[in-house]
Structure formats: structure tokens, C-alpha cells
Scaffold this motif. Structure first.
Motif, PDB file in Angstrom:
ATOM      1  N   ILE A 106     -16.759 -77.869 -16.846  1.00  0.00           N
ATOM      2  CA  ILE A 106     -16.402 -79.287 -16.939  1.00  0.00           C
ATOM      3  C   ILE A 106     -17.635 -80.161 -16.664  1.00  0.00           C
ATOM      4  O   ILE A 106     -17.914 -81.122 -17.382  1.00  0.00           O
ATOM      5  CB  ILE A 106     -15.269 -79.626 -15.947  1.00  0.00           C
ATOM      6  N   ALA A 107     -18.384 -79.792 -15.619  1.00  0.00           N
ATOM      7  CA  ALA A 107     -19.577 -80.559 -15.267  1.00  0.00           C
ATOM      8  C   ALA A 107     -20.617 -80.510 -16.373  1.00  0.00           C
ATOM      9  O   ALA A 107     -21.268 -81.510 -16.692  1.00  0.00           O
ATOM     10  CB  ALA A 107     -20.169 -80.032 -13.964  1.00  0.00           C
ATOM     11  N   SER A 108     -20.768 -79.327 -16.985  1.00  0.00           N
ATOM     12  CA  SER A 108     -21.790 -79.180 -18.022  1.00  0.00           C
ATOM     13  C   SER A 108     -21.455 -79.977 -19.276  1.00  0.00           C
ATOM     14  O   SER A 108     -22.336 -80.302 -20.078  1.00  0.00           O
ATOM     15  CB  SER A 108     -21.957 -77.697 -18.378  1.00  0.00           C
ATOM     16  N   GLN A 109     -20.173 -80.312 -19.451  1.00  0.00           N
ATOM     17  CA  GLN A 109     -19.750 -81.094 -20.605  1.00  0.00           C
ATOM     18  C   GLN A 109     -19.724 -82.590 -20.299  1.00  0.00           C
ATOM     19  O   GLN A 109     -19.206 -83.384 -21.072  1.00  0.00           O
ATOM     20  CB  GLN A 109     -18.365 -80.645 -21.062  1.00  0.00           C
ATOM     21  N   GLY A 110     -20.272 -82.923 -19.117  1.00  0.00           N
ATOM     22  CA  GLY A 110     -20.435 -84.332 -18.783  1.00  0.00           C
ATOM     23  C   GLY A 110     -19.153 -85.038 -18.425  1.00  0.00           C
ATOM     24  O   GLY A 110     -19.069 -86.262 -18.439  1.00  0.00           O
ATOM     25  N   LEU A 111     -18.082 -84.275 -18.092  1.00  0.00           N
ATOM     26  CA  LEU A 111     -16.796 -84.857 -17.697  1.00  0.00           C
ATOM     27  C   LEU A 111     -16.194 -85.748 -18.768  1.00  0.00           C
ATOM     28  O   LEU A 111     -15.370 -86.609 -18.494  1.00  0.00           O
ATOM     29  CB  LEU A 111     -16.932 -85.637 -16.378  1.00  0.00           C
ATOM     30  N   ASN A 112     -16.597 -85.546 -20.018  1.00  0.00           N
ATOM     31  CA  ASN A 112     -16.035 -86.335 -21.112  1.00  0.00           C
ATOM     32  C   ASN A 112     -14.801 -85.616 -21.633  1.00  0.00           C
ATOM     33  O   ASN A 112     -14.833 -84.924 -22.638  1.00  0.00           O
ATOM     34  CB  ASN A 112     -17.082 -86.506 -22.219  1.00  0.00           C
ATOM     35  N   LEU A 113     -13.679 -85.801 -20.914  1.00  0.00           N
ATOM     36  CA  LEU A 113     -12.494 -84.989 -21.197  1.00  0.00           C
ATOM     37  C   LEU A 113     -11.338 -85.793 -21.763  1.00  0.00           C
ATOM     38  O   LEU A 113     -10.224 -85.299 -21.876  1.00  0.00           O
ATOM     39  CB  LEU A 113     -12.051 -84.272 -19.906  1.00  0.00           C
ATOM     40  N   GLY A 153      -9.236 -88.147 -20.798  1.00  0.00           N
ATOM     41  CA  GLY A 153      -7.968 -88.280 -20.079  1.00  0.00           C
ATOM     42  C   GLY A 153      -7.357 -86.989 -19.601  1.00  0.00           C
ATOM     43  O   GLY A 153      -6.188 -86.972 -19.230  1.00  0.00           O
ATOM     44  N   ALA A 154      -8.130 -85.929 -19.608  1.00  0.00           N
ATOM     45  CA  ALA A 154      -7.575 -84.658 -19.132  1.00  0.00           C
ATOM     46  C   ALA A 154      -7.258 -84.750 -17.641  1.00  0.00           C
ATOM     47  O   ALA A 154      -7.885 -85.514 -16.907  1.00  0.00           O
ATOM     48  CB  ALA A 154      -8.582 -83.524 -19.379  1.00  0.00           C
ATOM     49  N   ASP A 155      -6.276 -83.982 -17.204  1.00  0.00           N
ATOM     50  CA  ASP A 155      -5.848 -84.002 -15.805  1.00  0.00           C
ATOM     51  C   ASP A 155      -6.829 -83.226 -14.943  1.00  0.00           C
ATOM     52  O   ASP A 155      -6.986 -82.021 -15.096  1.00  0.00           O
ATOM     53  CB  ASP A 155      -4.454 -83.373 -15.699  1.00  0.00           C
ATOM     54  N   LEU A 156      -7.533 -83.914 -14.047  1.00  0.00           N
ATOM     55  CA  LEU A 156      -8.511 -83.267 -13.167  1.00  0.00           C
ATOM     56  C   LEU A 156      -8.023 -83.244 -11.729  1.00  0.00           C
ATOM     57  O   LEU A 156      -8.802 -83.113 -10.795  1.00  0.00           O
ATOM     58  CB  LEU A 156      -9.851 -84.021 -13.226  1.00  0.00           C
ATOM     59  N   SER A 157      -6.721 -83.377 -11.529  1.00  0.00           N
ATOM     60  CA  SER A 157      -6.201 -83.489 -10.168  1.00  0.00           C
ATOM     61  C   SER A 157      -6.471 -82.255  -9.322  1.00  0.00           C
ATOM     62  O   SER A 157      -6.542 -82.345  -8.111  1.00  0.00           O
ATOM     63  CB  SER A 157      -4.685 -83.749 -10.216  1.00  0.00           C
ATOM     64  N   GLY A 158      -6.627 -81.112  -9.988  1.00  0.00           N
ATOM     65  CA  GLY A 158      -6.861 -79.896  -9.219  1.00  0.00           C
ATOM     66  C   GLY A 158      -8.315 -79.564  -9.028  1.00  0.00           C
ATOM     67  O   GLY A 158      -8.663 -78.530  -8.484  1.00  0.00           O
ATOM     68  N   VAL A 159      -9.219 -80.431  -9.472  1.00  0.00           N
ATOM     69  CA  VAL A 159     -10.645 -80.127  -9.416  1.00  0.00           C
ATOM     70  C   VAL A 159     -11.279 -80.820  -8.221  1.00  0.00           C
ATOM     71  O   VAL A 159     -11.089 -82.014  -8.000  1.00  0.00           O
ATOM     72  CB  VAL A 159     -11.358 -80.574 -10.706  1.00  0.00           C
ATOM     73  N   ASP A 160     -12.009 -80.076  -7.427  1.00  0.00           N
ATOM     74  CA  ASP A 160     -12.734 -80.623  -6.291  1.00  0.00           C
ATOM     75  C   ASP A 160     -14.124 -81.040  -6.766  1.00  0.00           C
ATOM     76  O   ASP A 160     -14.970 -80.206  -7.050  1.00  0.00           O
ATOM     77  CB  ASP A 160     -12.838 -79.545  -5.200  1.00  0.00           C
ATOM     78  N   ASP A 161     -14.358 -82.349  -6.846  1.00  0.00           N
ATOM     79  CA  ASP A 161     -15.621 -82.844  -7.383  1.00  0.00           C
ATOM     80  C   ASP A 161     -16.823 -82.331  -6.605  1.00  0.00           C
ATOM     81  O   ASP A 161     -17.906 -82.156  -7.164  1.00  0.00           O
ATOM     82  CB  ASP A 161     -15.632 -84.386  -7.365  1.00  0.00           C
ATOM     83  N   SER A 162     -16.659 -82.094  -5.307  1.00  0.00           N
ATOM     84  CA  SER A 162     -17.806 -81.681  -4.488  1.00  0.00           C
ATOM     85  C   SER A 162     -18.306 -80.296  -4.844  1.00  0.00           C
ATOM     86  O   SER A 162     -19.428 -79.925  -4.517  1.00  0.00           O
ATOM     87  CB  SER A 162     -17.417 -81.693  -3.000  1.00  0.00           C
ATOM     88  N   ASN A 163     -17.463 -79.521  -5.534  1.00  0.00           N
ATOM     89  CA  ASN A 163     -17.858 -78.157  -5.891  1.00  0.00           C
ATOM     90  C   ASN A 163     -18.327 -78.027  -7.329  1.00  0.00           C
ATOM     91  O   ASN A 163     -18.637 -76.938  -7.787  1.00  0.00           O
ATOM     92  CB  ASN A 163     -16.679 -77.191  -5.671  1.00  0.00           C
ATOM     93  N   ILE A 164     -18.359 -79.126  -8.088  1.00  0.00           N
ATOM     94  CA  ILE A 164     -18.767 -79.051  -9.487  1.00  0.00           C
ATOM     95  C   ILE A 164     -20.285 -78.977  -9.573  1.00  0.00           C
ATOM     96  O   ILE A 164     -20.993 -79.795  -8.991  1.00  0.00           O
ATOM     97  CB  ILE A 164     -18.266 -80.268 -10.278  1.00  0.00           C
ATOM     98  N   MET A 165     -20.781 -77.981 -10.266  1.00  0.00           N
ATOM     99  CA  MET A 165     -22.217 -77.783 -10.400  1.00  0.00           C
ATOM    100  C   MET A 165     -22.786 -78.758 -11.430  1.00  0.00           C
ATOM    101  O   MET A 165     -22.131 -79.102 -12.405  1.00  0.00           O
ATOM    102  CB  MET A 165     -22.516 -76.343 -10.851  1.00  0.00           C
ATOM    103  N   GLU A 225     -15.916 -71.183 -12.471  1.00  0.00           N
ATOM    104  CA  GLU A 225     -16.425 -71.199 -13.839  1.00  0.00           C
ATOM    105  C   GLU A 225     -15.930 -72.443 -14.580  1.00  0.00           C
ATOM    106  O   GLU A 225     -16.684 -73.122 -15.278  1.00  0.00           O
ATOM    107  CB  GLU A 225     -15.980 -69.937 -14.584  1.00  0.00           C
ATOM    108  N   GLN A 226     -14.638 -72.736 -14.415  1.00  0.00           N
ATOM    109  CA  GLN A 226     -14.065 -73.890 -15.105  1.00  0.00           C
ATOM    110  C   GLN A 226     -14.650 -75.195 -14.585  1.00  0.00           C
ATOM    111  O   GLN A 226     -14.958 -76.105 -15.367  1.00  0.00           O
ATOM    112  CB  GLN A 226     -12.540 -73.895 -14.920  1.00  0.00           C
ATOM    113  N   GLN A 227     -14.833 -75.322 -13.284  1.00  0.00           N
ATOM    114  CA  GLN A 227     -15.401 -76.533 -12.712  1.00  0.00           C
ATOM    115  C   GLN A 227     -16.837 -76.757 -13.202  1.00  0.00           C
ATOM    116  O   GLN A 227     -17.231 -77.872 -13.535  1.00  0.00           O
ATOM    117  CB  GLN A 227     -15.369 -76.456 -11.186  1.00  0.00           C
ATOM    118  N   SER A 228     -17.593 -75.661 -13.264  1.00  0.00           N
ATOM    119  CA  SER A 228     -18.974 -75.775 -13.743  1.00  0.00           C
ATOM    120  C   SER A 228     -19.014 -76.140 -15.220  1.00  0.00           C
ATOM    121  O   SER A 228     -19.859 -76.928 -15.668  1.00  0.00           O
ATOM    122  CB  SER A 228     -19.706 -74.454 -13.514  1.00  0.00           C
TER     123      SER A 228
END
Length: 609
Positions: free
Chosen positions: A12-19, A21-33, A7-10
Motif C-alpha cells: 500500500i505504501a509503495s503505491q503511494g496510498l492512492n487507493l 476510497g479503499a477501506d484502510l481501517s485495519g492498517v496501522d500507519d506507523s508500520n507502513i514502510m 506485505e500488504q501494508q508495505s
């Protein structure tokens, strides 16, 4: 947690990754919808479980986690609410009975397996219940919605295990049934004859006689060819009676859905992830239905459960069967739709992940539970998945075998005469329970203890936990009777007892000892309901001695005389809040008689009514 992560990864994707400088180290880009709804999570996830109460609890938990993940701290403190039986019916009106154009606000969708079936049925062009329109006509005439009419019809016409035992079993040919337990035959019908997934076409929804009889050669079985042939005769009688009565069982519904989805195809929304909890309560054909709604073959399915707790009537389950089902049902389905072709070389079912750290109970109880698992592995290696022993973080009192210095019933000693002999004791508290085998024994014990203690059957207590458990007369009322002596053979084989002890016992025979498997699983469920103390008492030692000797040899138990000092130590008090909380939990499990007693002890007249 995987559901929340997706849910969180999706999101993030829906918000256009405009974060910023937020820490995305734990997010797998391949799974973002990819973004779809301008700021909303676009992933479609479905969580399914059999129990309506567990479903409600999981739904609340997911909502709290989602609010926490979005930094919404406005959530009120967690309060346990009473889940009325009408709440289950409301589920039919709040969520559409179809996967077609389901509003995205319903995701992540948390539903019971029953609701999942209803939604699949509503997605098909032809409903299973169309054949029963005449029986439901009166409900329509009274102004009921289709969902409510169908639910009413199901309550009246579905053949559950209780109805099978009460109305069908006595009417079968006695020459056929005399060598079988009703539970064994019902399990074979539901899990194997009608519940084994059929990959061939056309989909018939049942095994033929030859296919069923041949199962005796394909898997470790307590039923030989001759017994299976008789069970198939009983099955044919059952189907004939059921057809005449215009009734159905859950397998009829499930197999009808398979037939419709094979012939018509699935026209509903595809989902990205499906999670099934308590999967051991489902047959293979029931599990196979989820392949139609999700083709994310790479990581779209998660199953959680415990095969040692398969005590649901009619279910014979192993995780190894899911592995087989994946390759025979799920993978061919995705390859046929071209979804699996690009992954063909690397698609495989992930290794089973075991949760081996137990945070609920202590090591003494876990060692006893493992001793039961060892027996299951030895006698019935194909009935459970072999796992590493669970470990606990804390130590506690060893389980206690209660012995009396007279012939008096232990329950009578503790509760019936405790006031006259030992002063005005207050009985068991809200975190203590007496567990018994069946409803008849439950009634007898309630007549003795009155309102001094909670009394539940083993089936009723599944999913609940207590601080202390008193398991009453489990072996004395066992249908195995003196066949428990077969355990001495195991003890000799494992050098737990010396061969020189010369204890007479029968050799293990699957056709004679097939009930041992379900008995051990029930015993496992019973002893793992406690967090701290476990006491076991029997009216006679005729049948319990083999298991008690086994536990004594392994130094897993303590034998104590049931005297006044022990009785006082066993009985604890509880506050009004404790009784109220236990009452709500029991109410939510449908245990209304015991819940009423709890509310009375809590002085909660409103809930007592």
C-alpha cells in the motif's frame, strides 16, 4: 498472518496510498514502510524453520495468500506435490548463499535454518568451511559448485545424534559413560556446554568446566555437580575425537559464525521482520544468530513452537530461556547500534501468546495430553512452559487400553492371524498408523503386519497426523522400566489415589529419574498424532501399570478386550486416492519405505518406482 499483513501494508505504501476510497481501517500507519521499488513491497521479511518439508509447504502457502491478497484468483487448486530430496539441494542454487545485496524478489524469504546458516556464512569475510578446503578439493575438481561441494561435505562430516551414538559413544571411556544415556550427554553438550549463549567477550563458543558444573545450582536440574563433572570429561573426549576425525557438529558451525560476526561485524542486508517456527528445535546460540540480521527490537521477532514436543536430539528448550536471551543478547546489541536507545524505556518482550483452541483432535485426546503435561509440571517444572490446557470443539471416543484374553502379542492378534480367524480383513487404512519406539521394533512389527498397515517410529511421525493411532509397547520397551512407579508418588500427592492403598513406589530422585522427562515428551507427541481414535497395547503390564492406573483413576481411558468384533471395528479401508495422498506425505517426510507401500496400494506404479 502477520507476515502477509506486513506485505500488504508495505505494498500500500509503495503505491503511494492512492487507493480511491479503499477501506484502510485495519492498517496501522506507523508500520507502513516507505516506498522504494515503484509499486513493489519494500519490507524485508524472513521465515525460518528447521524442516525442509515444512519450509516448502509454508512457501507455497505464502505464495497463495499473496496472490489472494492482490485479487489474483488465477491460482490452480491446491495439489500436494512430492518434495524430492534433490529439492533440498536446489535451495542452494535458487537463493544466493549471502545476505549481501539479496535481490528484493526473494522476499518474503522462506528458508530452512540450515540455509540461514549458509547465507550468514557467505556474508562473513571468513567462511567456516575454509578450514576444510582440503577435504572439499575433490568436489571442486569434479566441477561441483561451492554450494554443492559444501553440502556434500556436510553430509559426510557433520556429527549428528545418529553418528554420535554409532561411532563416538562406544569409543568413550566406559567408566565415564556407564551411568548415562547417550541422549542425555548429547543434549548437555549441544544445548548447554556448546549451546548456551555466551554474552561475554571474547566469544569462546563453549562453557568452561566450572561454568557448566555451576548450572546445577542455577536451574532445576537432574544432574548434580558430580555428574556434570563426568559429562564434561566425556565432552573433552568427544572434542578430541572429532578434531582427529576432521569432523564438526552444528554447534561448531554456529559458534564459528558468532565469532566471525562479533569480530568482523555483519555486512549484509538488514531485514525488518524474522519469524521462526518450530523454535523448540533450536538451541539458544542458534536463535541468537538472528540478532545480527534484524535490529527491529520493537516488533521484529516472532517465535512459535511447543516445548512439550521437544524430542529433537540434543535440544533442551523453554520459551522462558528466549525471554532471558532477549535481554542478554538482543537488547544490548540494538543499544550498541543506537537503535534501541530511543525505545529504551518502553522496549520489552511481549507476553507469550498461547494458541489454546485445538482444531485437530477431540477433547478426549486433549485431556490425556494434559494429564501428561501435569506430570511434567510436577516433576520437571523448568523443562516446559506452563500453559493453559488446550480445549477442543468436538467430543470423541475415549482412548482405549487394549487387553487380550491370552498371552498372544496384540499385533499378531490383529494382523498376523486376522485372516484365518476372522475372515479376509483388509488391515489398516491410509489414515491409520502403528507407532513404535525405535527402528528395531519397527522392523519387527513390519515383519508381522507386512503391507497391512503403516508403521512409523515416534520421531518419524512428528509433524504428521492420522485419523487413528495404535501405540505399541511404549512402556514395555521404555528404558525407565519399573521406575515408572514413581508416578504413584504424584498420585498420592494429588489425592488421585488414597494413601491407604499402600502402593509401594520409589521417591522421586532427579538423578535416578531424569529420563522420565524425555519419556513423557515422547508419549505426548505419540498420543497427539491422532485426530480421532487412539489405542494402546503392551506385551506385558509390568511397566505400564502406573500410567494406566493414573489414566483409569482420572477416567480418561476405556479398557477393552481385544476380540474379533473390536478388531473388525478397528480396521478401515481407504480409496486409491487416500493411499496416494498418504504416500506423497510420507515421501515428503523421507519415509520412502512406507511411501512405496502406499503407492503400491494406490496402484500408482509410476510413483512406486
Amino acid at each position: 498472518m502477520k507476515l502477509i499483513q506486513k506485505e500488504q501494508q508495505s505494498l500500500i505504501a509503495s503505491q503511494g496510498l492512492n487507493l480511491d476510497g479503499a477501506d484502510l481501517s485495519g492498517v496501522d500507519d506507523s508500520n507502513i514502510m516507505p516506498p522504494k521499488n515503484g509499486g513493489e513491497s519494500s519490507v524485508r521479511q524472513v521465515f525460518i524453520t528447521v524442516s525442509p518439508k515444512l519450509c516448502s509447504a509454508i512457501k507455497d502457502h505464502i505464495c497463495r495468500l499473496k496472490r489472494f491478497g492482490t485479487s489474483d484468483v488465477s491460482d490452480q487448486p491446491s495439489i500436494l506435490h512430492m518434495h524430492d530430496i534433490m529439492d533440498d539441494l536446489e535451495e542452494f542454487t535458487e537463493i544466493p548463499d549471502s545476505f549481501c545485496d539479496l535481490p528484493h524478489g526473494h522476499y518474503p524469504l522462506t528458508i530452512t535454518y540450515h540455509k540461514f546458516l549458509m547465507m550468514l556464512d557467505g556474508t562473513c569475510q571468513t567462511s567456516f568451511f575454509d578450514a576444510f578446503y582440503g577435504e572439499m578439493k575433490s568436489s571442486f575438481e569434479r566441477g561441483h559448485s561451492r554450494s554443492r561441494a559444501v553440502q556434500t561435505f556436510i553430509e559426510l562430516k557433520e556429527v549428528t545424534y545418529e553418528k554420535f551414538v554409532t561411532f563416538y559413544w562406544p569409543r568413550f571411556n566406559a567408566d565415564l559413560t556407564k551411568k548415562f544415556a547417550a541422549s542425555t550427554v548429547f543434549t548437555e553438550i549441544i544445548s548447554h556446554i556448546k549451546g548456551a549463549y555466551q554474552a561475554s567477550r571474547p566469544y569462546t563458543g563453549k562453557l568452561g568446566r566450572q561454568g557448566y558444573v555451576m548450572l546445577a545450582d542455577k536451574r532445576f536440574s537432574s544432574l548434580n555437580n558430580e555428574k556434570r563433572d563426568i559429562i564434561y570429561d566425556i565432552f573433552l573426549e568427544y572434542e578430541s575425537m572429532k578434531c582427529t576425525a576432521r569432523e564438526f557438529d552444528l554447534s561448531d558451525f554456529v559458534n564459528s559464525l558468532h565469532s566471525s560476526l562479533v569480530s568482523e561485524g555483519y555486512n549484509g542486508d538488514m531485514v525488518d521482520f524474522v519469524y521462526i517456527d518450530e523454535v523448540q528445535d533450536l538451541t539458544m546460540t542458534q536463535i541468537a544468530l538472528i540478532k545480527y540480521v534484524c535490529v527491529n527490537i520493537k516488533e521484529g521477532f516472532l517465535f512459535a513452537g511447543d516445548t512439550a514436543q521437544t524430542i529433537a536430539r540434543g535440544i533442551d528448550f523453554r520459551f522462558e530461556d528466549i525471554r532471558s536471551l532477549f535481554y542478554t543478547a538482543f537488547l544490548p546489541e540494538t543499544e550498541a547500534s543506537n537503535e534501541g536507545l530511543k525505545h529504551r524505556k518502553r522496549v520489552h518482550l511481549s507476553d507469550m501468546f498461547q494458541l489454546s483452541q485445538n482444531f485437530r483432535t477431540h477433547s478426549g485426546i486433549l485431556r490425556m495430553a494434559q494429564s501428561i503435561m501435569s506430570l511434567l509440571y510436577f516433576f520437571f517444572p523448568s523443562s516446559v512452559d506452563k500453559l493453559n490446557p488446550e480445549t477442543g470443539l468436538v467430543h470423541g471416543e475415549a482412548p482405549v487400553l487394549l487387553e487380550s484374553d491370552n498371552d498372544e502379542n496384540a499385533i499378531m492378534t490383529i494382523f498376523g492371524e486376522s485372516k484365518s480367524k476372522h475372515g479376509n480383513l483388509h488391515g489398516f487404512g491410509a489414515e491409520q498408523v502403528i507407532l513404535v519406539r525405535d527402528d528395531a521394533t519397527k522392523k519387527q512389527i513390519i515383519d508381522i503386519v507386512g503391507k497391512q498397515a503403516l508403521v512409523l517410529t515416534i520421531v518419524e511421525c512428528k509433524g504428521l497426523e492420522f485419523q487413528d493411532v495404535l501405540l505399541y509397547n511404549f512402556f514395555g520397551l521404555s528404558p525407565l522400566r519399573n521406575k515408572w512407579r514413581v508416578l504413584y508418588g504424584y498420585m498420592e500427592d494429588k489425592d488421585i489415589i488414597a494413601h491407604s492403598e499402600e502402593i509401594s513406589h520409589p521417591g522421586f530422585d532427579t538423578s535416578k529419574h531424569y529420563l522420565l522427562c524425555s519419556e513423557l515428551k515422547q508419549l505426548y507427541v505419540a498420543i497427539t498424532r491422532t485426530r480421532q481414535r487412539l489405542w494402546m497395547c503392551e506385551n506385558t503390564d509390568d511397566y505400564c501399570r502406573p500410567m494406566f492406573d493414573y489414566w483409569k483413576k482420572l477416567c480418561l481411558v476405556e479398557v477393552r478386550l481385544l476380540d474379533s468384533s473390536l478388531i473388525q471395528a478397528m480396521q478401515t479401508g481407504s480409496s486409491s486416492d487416500d493411499w496416494r495422498l498418504r504416500g506423497i506425505k510420507l515421501f515428503n517426510e523421507g519415509q520412502f519405505e512406507m511411501a512405496t507401500m502406499c503407492f503400491e496400494k494406490a496402484g500408482d506404479a509410476y510413483r512406486e518406482k
